[in-house]
Design a protein around this motif. Structure first.
Motif, PDB file in Angstrom:
ATOM      1  N   LYS A   1     -12.489  14.024   2.776  1.00 46.83           N
ATOM      2  CA  LYS A   1     -11.368  14.896   2.754  1.00 46.83           C
ATOM      3  C   LYS A   1     -11.113  15.621   1.781  1.00 46.83           C
ATOM      4  CE  LYS A   1      -8.110  12.166   4.886  1.00 46.83           C
ATOM      5  NZ  LYS A   1      -7.224  11.571   5.550  1.00 46.83           N
ATOM      6  N   GLN A   2     -11.113  14.713   0.621  1.00 42.27           N
ATOM      7  CA  GLN A   2     -10.374  15.388  -0.713  1.00 42.27           C
ATOM      8  C   GLN A   2     -11.467  16.605  -1.124  1.00 42.27           C
ATOM      9  OE1 GLN A   2      -9.864  11.955  -3.290  1.00 42.27           O
ATOM     10  NE2 GLN A   2      -7.593  12.074  -2.914  1.00 42.27           N
ATOM     11  N   LYS A   4     -13.299  18.494   0.875  1.00 39.34           N
ATOM     12  CA  LYS A   4     -12.924  19.681   1.548  1.00 39.34           C
ATOM     13  C   LYS A   4     -12.078  20.522   1.245  1.00 39.34           C
ATOM     14  CE  LYS A   4     -12.568  21.012   6.280  1.00 39.34           C
ATOM     15  NZ  LYS A   4     -12.533  20.878   7.832  1.00 39.34           N
ATOM     16  N   ILE A  85      -6.081  22.001   8.140  1.00 47.16           N
ATOM     17  CA  ILE A  85      -6.789  20.868   7.285  1.00 47.16           C
ATOM     18  C   ILE A  85      -5.928  19.658   7.218  1.00 47.16           C
ATOM     19  CG2 ILE A  85      -8.191  20.436   5.447  1.00 47.16           C
ATOM     20  CD1 ILE A  85      -8.418  23.329   4.759  1.00 47.16           C
ATOM     21  N   ASP A  86      -7.077  18.714   7.716  1.00 49.54           N
ATOM     22  CA  ASP A  86      -6.211  17.165   7.817  1.00 49.54           C
ATOM     23  C   ASP A  86      -5.744  17.046   6.158  1.00 49.54           C
ATOM     24  OD1 ASP A  86      -5.332  14.740   7.541  1.00 49.54           O
ATOM     25  OD2 ASP A  86      -7.194  13.902   8.211  1.00 49.54           O
ATOM     26  N   ASP A  87      -4.344  17.210   5.749  1.00 46.32           N
ATOM     27  CA  ASP A  87      -3.866  17.411   4.691  1.00 46.32           C
ATOM     28  C   ASP A  87      -3.007  16.008   4.362  1.00 46.32           C
ATOM     29  OD1 ASP A  87      -1.858  17.582   6.271  1.00 46.32           O
ATOM     30  OD2 ASP A  87      -0.986  19.297   5.158  1.00 46.32           O
TER      31      ASP A  87
END
Length: 135
Positions: A1-2, A4, A85-87
């Motif tokens: 995730k990070q 991305k 975005i999954d934040d």
């Protein structure tokens, strides 16, 4: 995730005439944290960017603030044409050439011990401010 989010940020900077020159892991010492703080301790990084244009320092600060706000909207999908975005692991404290912000679920006494930078004699500051809130 990070990875991305970092990649999207770097591409976003390019479209705004900024370039990411470095990412830095914020050095921390969590040995004084309690269980609730440890359970939600984030990975913290600092990003360093430079403008592709020569800007007056005051204009640079304004441009950096705008860049941060626009990117926050980009991540949330609030900008036209952007996809969320999954934040859940993303929270920009600041994007400034003059101010460094450290945040954490810490007591005032823990701040200096937790953030190693604050004990580093090479760091100089005119002002340091600690805001504490308990609920």
């Amino acid at each position: 995730k990070q990875a991305k989010i970092k990649g999207v940020f770097e591409k976003f900077c390019e479209t705004k005439d900024f370039e990411v020159i470095a990412w830095r892991d914020v050095p921390t010492d969590n040995s004084t944290l309690g269980p609730s703080s440890l359970a939600c301790e984030p990975k913290m990084e600092q990003v360093f960017v430079k403008s592709k244009k020569t800007l007056d320092p005051k204009i640079l600060e304004t441009e950096l603030m705008i860049l941060r706000r626009q990117f926050e909207r980009e991540v949330k999908g609030d900008r036209e044409g952007s996809q969320p975005i999954d934040d859940t692991d993303f929270y920009p404290c600041t994007l400034s050439s003059r101010t460094i912000v450290y945040k954490g679920m810490l007591t005032p006494e823990q701040v200096r011990e937790y953030f190693s930078d604050l004990r580093d004699e090479r760091f100089e500051t005119y002002l340091a401010l600690v805001h504490s809130r308990f609920s």
